[in-house]
Design an enzyme around this catalytic site. Sequence first.
Site, PDB file in Angstrom:
ATOM      1  N   GLU A 106       0.846  -1.208   0.000  1.00 19.39           N
ATOM      2  CA  GLU A 106       0.000   0.000   0.000  1.00 19.39           C
ATOM      3  C   GLU A 106       0.877   1.251   0.000  1.00 19.39           C
ATOM      4  O   GLU A 106       2.002   1.219   0.504  1.00 19.39           O
ATOM      5  CB  GLU A 106      -0.875   0.036   1.267  1.00 19.39           C
ATOM      6  CG  GLU A 106      -2.306  -0.423   1.066  1.00 19.39           C
ATOM      7  CD  GLU A 106      -3.171   0.571   0.279  1.00 19.39           C
ATOM      8  OE1 GLU A 106      -2.632   1.376  -0.496  1.00 19.39           O
ATOM      9  OE2 GLU A 106      -4.391   0.512   0.436  1.00 19.39           O
ATOM     10  N   ASP A 110      -4.670   5.267   6.049  1.00 16.04           N
ATOM     11  CA  ASP A 110      -5.234   6.483   6.630  1.00 16.04           C
ATOM     12  C   ASP A 110      -6.285   6.043   7.659  1.00 16.04           C
ATOM     13  O   ASP A 110      -5.940   5.683   8.786  1.00 16.04           O
ATOM     14  CB  ASP A 110      -5.833   7.262   5.437  1.00 16.04           C
ATOM     15  CG  ASP A 110      -6.164   8.700   5.740  1.00 16.04           C
ATOM     16  OD1 ASP A 110      -6.682   8.967   6.819  1.00 16.04           O
ATOM     17  OD2 ASP A 110      -5.923   9.566   4.888  1.00 16.04           O
ATOM     18  N   LYS A 138      -0.452   7.020   8.366  1.00 14.05           N
ATOM     19  CA  LYS A 138      -0.979   8.239   8.985  1.00 14.05           C
ATOM     20  C   LYS A 138      -1.867   7.790  10.148  1.00 14.05           C
ATOM     21  O   LYS A 138      -3.094   7.833  10.073  1.00 14.05           O
ATOM     22  CB  LYS A 138      -1.775   9.030   7.946  1.00 14.05           C
ATOM     23  CG  LYS A 138      -1.919  10.489   8.274  1.00 14.05           C
ATOM     24  CD  LYS A 138      -2.937  11.150   7.362  1.00 14.05           C
ATOM     25  CE  LYS A 138      -2.350  11.717   6.105  1.00 14.05           C
ATOM     26  NZ  LYS A 138      -3.343  12.513   5.333  1.00 14.05           N
TER      27      LYS A 138
HETATM   28  C1  PRP Z   1      -5.848   5.604  -0.989  1.00 20.81           C
HETATM   29  C2  PRP Z   1      -4.650   4.743  -0.626  1.00 20.81           C
HETATM   30  C3  PRP Z   1      -5.256   3.636   0.181  1.00 20.81           C
HETATM   31  C4  PRP Z   1      -6.439   4.287   0.835  1.00 20.81           C
HETATM   32  C5  PRP Z   1      -6.120   4.618   2.252  1.00 20.81           C
HETATM   33  O1  PRP Z   1      -6.449   5.120  -2.140  1.00 20.81           O
HETATM   34  O2  PRP Z   1      -3.982   4.271  -1.763  1.00 20.81           O
HETATM   35  O3  PRP Z   1      -5.646   2.542  -0.632  1.00 20.81           O
HETATM   36  O4  PRP Z   1      -6.730   5.499   0.112  1.00 20.81           O
HETATM   37  O5  PRP Z   1      -7.212   5.263   2.861  1.00 20.81           O
HETATM   38  P1  PRP Z   1      -8.005   4.629   4.063  1.00 20.81           P
HETATM   39  O6  PRP Z   1      -7.009   4.035   5.013  1.00 20.81           O
HETATM   40  O7  PRP Z   1      -8.720   5.839   4.655  1.00 20.81           O
HETATM   41  O8  PRP Z   1      -8.965   3.619   3.522  1.00 20.81           O
HETATM   42  P2  PRP Z   1      -7.527   5.942  -2.976  1.00 20.81           P
HETATM   43  O9  PRP Z   1      -8.899   5.416  -2.687  1.00 20.81           O
HETATM   44  O10 PRP Z   1      -7.303   7.417  -2.783  1.00 20.81           O
HETATM   45  O11 PRP Z   1      -7.189   5.521  -4.465  1.00 20.81           O
HETATM   46  P3  PRP Z   1      -5.839   5.696  -5.322  1.00 20.81           P
HETATM   47  O12 PRP Z   1      -4.763   4.888  -4.635  1.00 20.81           O
HETATM   48  O13 PRP Z   1      -6.232   5.137  -6.646  1.00 20.81           O
HETATM   49  O14 PRP Z   1      -5.502   7.162  -5.372  1.00 20.81           O
END
Ligand code: PRP
Length: 196
Positions: A106, A110, A138
């Site tokens: 990953e 978050d 984070k």
């Molecule tokens: C982001 C990141 C994780 C997720 C983390 O993906 O790559 O997969 O968010 O957030 P969380 O812990 O709050 O679930 P995103 O959905 O932004 O897609 P991307 O990687 O295609 O930009």
Amino acid sequence: MSSPPPYEDLLDYVLIDADRLQKRIAELGKEISEDYRHFEDIVLIGILKGSMLFMTDLMRQLTVPHSVDFMDVTSYGVGVRHSTGDVRILMDLHAPIERRNVLIVEDIVDSGRTLEHVLRLLWARRPASLRVCTLLDKAERREVAVPLDYIGFQIPNVFVFGYGLDIDEYYRNLPFIGVVKPGVVILDEEEGKDDS
Ligand code: PRP
């Protein structure tokens, strides 16, 4: 559609420069290679799209044989710009993972909701083992506890972009992790979710 502004217009400061990123990824590669040295079969699963750059740099640091696969998940409903808390698979793995040793890659954890969902889904497919490697953690924003086996950097609760992480799909190509200037409107964040 107008072009996005140059990244310099959005960058407050560089949080992790390219050199630090690559040094840490080399360390992670060494640690993972050591931990998996007796494993015959490993598959790295990159969660798209944010993990793209991290995945390609990490795999170049691994000295153990491994294959790669990808899964694209989103926590948004189609066409919806706010978090629905509903994580959907946009693209599933190409190969089964039953009895395989799986390492999820990953870019950032978050709230933990995406990873929680992916872990539940993948455990149901009966892998021999399942671990997680995230470049960024984070932790301040965590809403659900998720196990992280390898962490590149703990970061504060700031809006980051670059090195795979986007602002409205742009700037993923930057070789560093930057912090977005205060006042820059990020659509996802406006609606309550970080655009990382
Ligand atoms: C982001 C990141 C994780 C997720 C983390 O993906 O790559 O997969 O968010 O957030 P969380 O812990 O709050 O679930 P995103 O959905 O932004 O897609 P991307 O990687 O295609 O930009």
